[in-house]
Design a protein around this motif. Structure first.
Motif, PDB file in Angstrom:
ATOM      1  N   GLY A 206       8.418  34.315  15.667  1.00  0.00           N
ATOM      2  CA  GLY A 206       7.993  33.343  14.674  1.00  0.00           C
ATOM      3  C   GLY A 206       9.012  33.187  13.553  1.00  0.00           C
ATOM      4  N   ALA A 207       8.943  32.068  12.862  1.00  0.00           N
ATOM      5  CA  ALA A 207       9.834  31.836  11.728  1.00  0.00           C
ATOM      6  C   ALA A 207       9.558  32.874  10.644  1.00  0.00           C
ATOM      7  CB  ALA A 207       9.629  30.427  11.174  1.00  0.00           C
ATOM      8  N   PRO A 208      10.594  33.518  10.109  1.00  0.00           N
ATOM      9  CA  PRO A 208      10.383  34.587   9.131  1.00  0.00           C
ATOM     10  C   PRO A 208       9.530  34.188   7.930  1.00  0.00           C
ATOM     11  CG  PRO A 208      12.651  34.622   9.901  1.00  0.00           C
ATOM     12  CD  PRO A 208      12.026  33.389  10.477  1.00  0.00           C
ATOM     13  N   LEU A 209       9.784  33.037   7.364  1.00  0.00           N
ATOM     14  CA  LEU A 209       8.986  32.609   6.219  1.00  0.00           C
ATOM     15  C   LEU A 209       7.539  32.336   6.614  1.00  0.00           C
ATOM     16  CD1 LEU A 209      11.393  30.214   4.258  1.00  0.00           C
ATOM     17  CD2 LEU A 209      10.581  32.463   3.526  1.00  0.00           C
ATOM     18  N   ALA A 210       7.351  31.761   7.790  1.00  0.00           N
ATOM     19  CA  ALA A 210       5.989  31.465   8.249  1.00  0.00           C
ATOM     20  C   ALA A 210       5.202  32.751   8.490  1.00  0.00           C
ATOM     21  CB  ALA A 210       6.033  30.616   9.519  1.00  0.00           C
ATOM     22  N   LEU A 211       5.842  33.770   9.061  1.00  0.00           N
ATOM     23  CA  LEU A 211       5.169  35.041   9.272  1.00  0.00           C
ATOM     24  C   LEU A 211       4.677  35.619   7.954  1.00  0.00           C
ATOM     25  CD1 LEU A 211       7.510  36.807  11.877  1.00  0.00           C
ATOM     26  CD2 LEU A 211       5.233  35.886  12.293  1.00  0.00           C
ATOM     27  N   GLN A 212       5.532  35.544   6.938  1.00  0.00           N
ATOM     28  CA  GLN A 212       5.151  36.113   5.647  1.00  0.00           C
ATOM     29  C   GLN A 212       4.120  35.239   4.936  1.00  0.00           C
ATOM     30  OE1 GLN A 212       8.407  38.361   3.514  1.00  0.00           O
ATOM     31  NE2 GLN A 212       9.666  37.062   4.829  1.00  0.00           N
ATOM     32  N   ALA A 213       4.226  33.939   5.122  1.00  0.00           N
ATOM     33  CA  ALA A 213       3.251  33.035   4.503  1.00  0.00           C
ATOM     34  C   ALA A 213       1.860  33.263   5.070  1.00  0.00           C
ATOM     35  CB  ALA A 213       3.678  31.576   4.699  1.00  0.00           C
ATOM     36  N   ILE A 214       1.760  33.573   6.364  1.00  0.00           N
ATOM     37  CA  ILE A 214       0.452  33.847   6.968  1.00  0.00           C
ATOM     38  C   ILE A 214      -0.256  34.978   6.236  1.00  0.00           C
ATOM     39  CG2 ILE A 214      -0.640  34.887   9.002  1.00  0.00           C
ATOM     40  CD1 ILE A 214      -0.240  32.017   9.494  1.00  0.00           C
ATOM     41  N   LYS A 215       0.446  36.116   6.051  1.00  0.00           N
ATOM     42  CA  LYS A 215      -0.177  37.257   5.376  1.00  0.00           C
ATOM     43  C   LYS A 215      -0.458  36.934   3.916  1.00  0.00           C
ATOM     44  CE  LYS A 215       0.686  41.521   6.053  1.00  0.00           C
ATOM     45  NZ  LYS A 215       1.221  42.883   6.244  1.00  0.00           N
ATOM     46  N   GLU A 216       0.462  36.245   3.276  1.00  0.00           N
ATOM     47  CA  GLU A 216       0.279  35.891   1.871  1.00  0.00           C
ATOM     48  C   GLU A 216      -0.951  35.016   1.677  1.00  0.00           C
ATOM     49  OE1 GLU A 216       3.371  34.240  -1.440  1.00  0.00           O
ATOM     50  OE2 GLU A 216       3.042  32.964   0.307  1.00  0.00           O
ATOM     51  N   VAL A 217      -1.112  34.017   2.516  1.00  0.00           N
ATOM     52  CA  VAL A 217      -2.253  33.107   2.397  1.00  0.00           C
ATOM     53  C   VAL A 217      -3.558  33.828   2.729  1.00  0.00           C
ATOM     54  CG1 VAL A 217      -3.355  31.061   3.366  1.00  0.00           C
ATOM     55  CG2 VAL A 217      -0.931  30.998   2.761  1.00  0.00           C
ATOM     56  N   LEU A 218      -3.571  34.609   3.802  1.00  0.00           N
ATOM     57  CA  LEU A 218      -4.794  35.321   4.180  1.00  0.00           C
ATOM     58  C   LEU A 218      -5.293  36.214   3.048  1.00  0.00           C
ATOM     59  CD1 LEU A 218      -4.036  36.302   7.892  1.00  0.00           C
ATOM     60  CD2 LEU A 218      -5.823  34.744   7.099  1.00  0.00           C
ATOM     61  N   LEU A 219      -4.368  36.913   2.394  1.00  0.00           N
ATOM     62  CA  LEU A 219      -4.770  37.768   1.275  1.00  0.00           C
ATOM     63  C   LEU A 219      -5.284  36.938   0.107  1.00  0.00           C
ATOM     64  CD1 LEU A 219      -4.927  40.609   0.038  1.00  0.00           C
ATOM     65  CD2 LEU A 219      -2.560  40.322  -0.727  1.00  0.00           C
ATOM     66  N   ALA A 220      -4.619  35.817  -0.168  1.00  0.00           N
ATOM     67  CA  ALA A 220      -4.987  34.991  -1.322  1.00  0.00           C
ATOM     68  C   ALA A 220      -6.355  34.338  -1.154  1.00  0.00           C
ATOM     69  CB  ALA A 220      -3.926  33.924  -1.560  1.00  0.00           C
ATOM     70  N   ILE A 221      -6.717  33.965   0.070  1.00  0.00           N
ATOM     71  CA  ILE A 221      -7.984  33.248   0.268  1.00  0.00           C
ATOM     72  C   ILE A 221      -9.127  34.164   0.690  1.00  0.00           C
ATOM     73  CG2 ILE A 221      -6.763  31.110   0.839  1.00  0.00           C
ATOM     74  CD1 ILE A 221      -7.495  31.559   3.779  1.00  0.00           C
ATOM     75  N   TYR A 242       5.818  32.490  -0.643  1.00  0.00           N
ATOM     76  CA  TYR A 242       6.315  32.221   0.707  1.00  0.00           C
ATOM     77  C   TYR A 242       5.758  30.916   1.260  1.00  0.00           C
ATOM     78  CZ  TYR A 242       8.254  36.900   0.655  1.00  0.00           C
ATOM     79  OH  TYR A 242       8.980  38.014   0.326  1.00  0.00           O
ATOM     80  N   TYR A 243       4.521  30.610   0.944  1.00  0.00           N
ATOM     81  CA  TYR A 243       3.910  29.361   1.402  1.00  0.00           C
ATOM     82  C   TYR A 243       4.661  28.157   0.843  1.00  0.00           C
ATOM     83  CZ  TYR A 243       0.289  25.809   2.126  1.00  0.00           C
ATOM     84  OH  TYR A 243      -0.397  24.678   2.494  1.00  0.00           O
ATOM     85  N   GLU A 244       5.004  28.199  -0.438  1.00  0.00           N
ATOM     86  CA  GLU A 244       5.733  27.085  -1.042  1.00  0.00           C
ATOM     87  C   GLU A 244       7.152  26.990  -0.492  1.00  0.00           C
ATOM     88  OE1 GLU A 244       4.458  24.782  -2.774  1.00  0.00           O
ATOM     89  OE2 GLU A 244       2.513  25.672  -3.203  1.00  0.00           O
ATOM     90  N   ARG A 245       7.800  28.126  -0.326  1.00  0.00           N
ATOM     91  CA  ARG A 245       9.159  28.129   0.224  1.00  0.00           C
ATOM     92  C   ARG A 245       9.178  27.600   1.652  1.00  0.00           C
ATOM     93  NH1 ARG A 245      10.920  34.170  -0.780  1.00  0.00           N
ATOM     94  NH2 ARG A 245      12.623  33.566   0.628  1.00  0.00           N
ATOM     95  N   LEU A 246       8.135  27.912   2.402  1.00  0.00           N
ATOM     96  CA  LEU A 246       8.035  27.445   3.788  1.00  0.00           C
ATOM     97  C   LEU A 246       8.175  25.928   3.877  1.00  0.00           C
ATOM     98  CD1 LEU A 246       7.049  27.798   6.809  1.00  0.00           C
ATOM     99  CD2 LEU A 246       4.739  27.578   5.897  1.00  0.00           C
TER     100      LEU A 246
END
Length: 270
Positions: A206-221, A242-246
């Motif tokens: 997976g795309a590195p930023l997308a992998l990190q955005a997944i965990k970041e978003v899951l924790l935030a919501i 990471y979500y914004e950078r993605l």
């Protein structure tokens, strides 16, 4: 390698973290700090995308908190000491490492007891050997499993199943853990690391930023109602790094081009 009680080894974009404190990988504060340093190595190295945490041998993954050591010298005031406490990741180095946005695979090779169970459920994917088991015996030790189990377990399996485990300290065998969806796959002991490495390699595609955005978003919501969670995931308004950078990344454009051109994407992590 970080230090002898925690070993690290790189396999391409995957970092293997091996618990190595005989006899049972019991967690004291020094080991918590060592695990955190290994996890931080994963997080900080742009060439790494996924971690695996495991242990040597075929009997014990981790026996949890080192009660023998703490019974002699436990001082709760040291818990927050950056040099003598558990460190920035909390107990076992990762249970409160909220900045760890790279995925972690737990390869549970044997008994995961108390804090060992808490390490496993702090990870994102769990692969378990057939002979392994989970348990939370803290009630019989005069304490409660507040290093992650009482907080996470009722969110991962049915509430009443989690509550009964917390109250009784009974063992959960690998087949039951699979039945509740707590672990993702159960395999023979000899196949454990091959399976964990294959899963980590699959994730690492997976795309590195997308992998990190997944965990970041899951924790935030986590805990949000659906409307609030949908509002949180709006580019330009999320407040999530990471979500914004993605959405502004070269990798997003590369993923779309690679799909259109029917080829594998070449990720840059930016």
């Amino acid at each position: 390698m970080t230090e002898d009680i925690v070993l690290t080894r790189r396999h391409g974009a995957v970092l293997e973290i091996t618990l190595n404190r005989p006899k049972a990988n019991a967690i004291n504060r020094a080991m918590s700090r060592a695990i955190h340093r290994a996890a931080k190595q994963l997080q900080d190295d742009p060439a790494l995308s996924v971690g695996i945490v495991t242990a040597g041998g075929d009997r014990v993954f981790c026996a949890g908190w080192d009660l023998k050591e703490e019974a002699v010298s436990y001082d709760p005031s040291l818990d927050v000491d950056p040099e003598q406490g558990s460190g920035a990741g909390g107990f076992a180095g990762i249970t409160e490492y909220w900045g760890l946005t790279k995925p972690m695979v737990a390869a549970v090779n044997g008994a995961a007891v108390g804090g060992g169970f808490e390490i496993a459920i702090a990870c994102d994917v769990i692969i378990m050997a057939e002979n392994a088991f989970f348990s939370l015996p803290e009630m019989q030790r005069g304490i409660i499993p507040d290093g992650g189990a009482i907080q996470r377990l009722p969110r991962l399996i049915p509430y009443n199943v989690a509550k009964e485990m917390l109250l009784t300290g009974r063992r959960m065998e690998a087949d039951e853990a699979l039945r509740w969806g707590l672990v993702h796959k159960v395999v023979p002991q000899a196949a454990l690391m091959d399976e964990a490495r294959a899963k980590a390699a699959e994730i690492a595609k997976g795309a590195p930023l997308a992998l990190q955005a997944i965990k970041e978003v899951l924790l935030a919501i986590d805990g949000m109602g659906l409307p609030a969670a949908m509002r949180k995931t709006k580019a330009g308004h999320s407040g999530l790094d990471y979500y914004e950078r993605l959405w502004r990344s070269e990798d997003m454009q590369e993923g779309m081009r690679a799909f259109a051109e029917k080829r594998d994407p070449v990720w840059k992590g930016r």
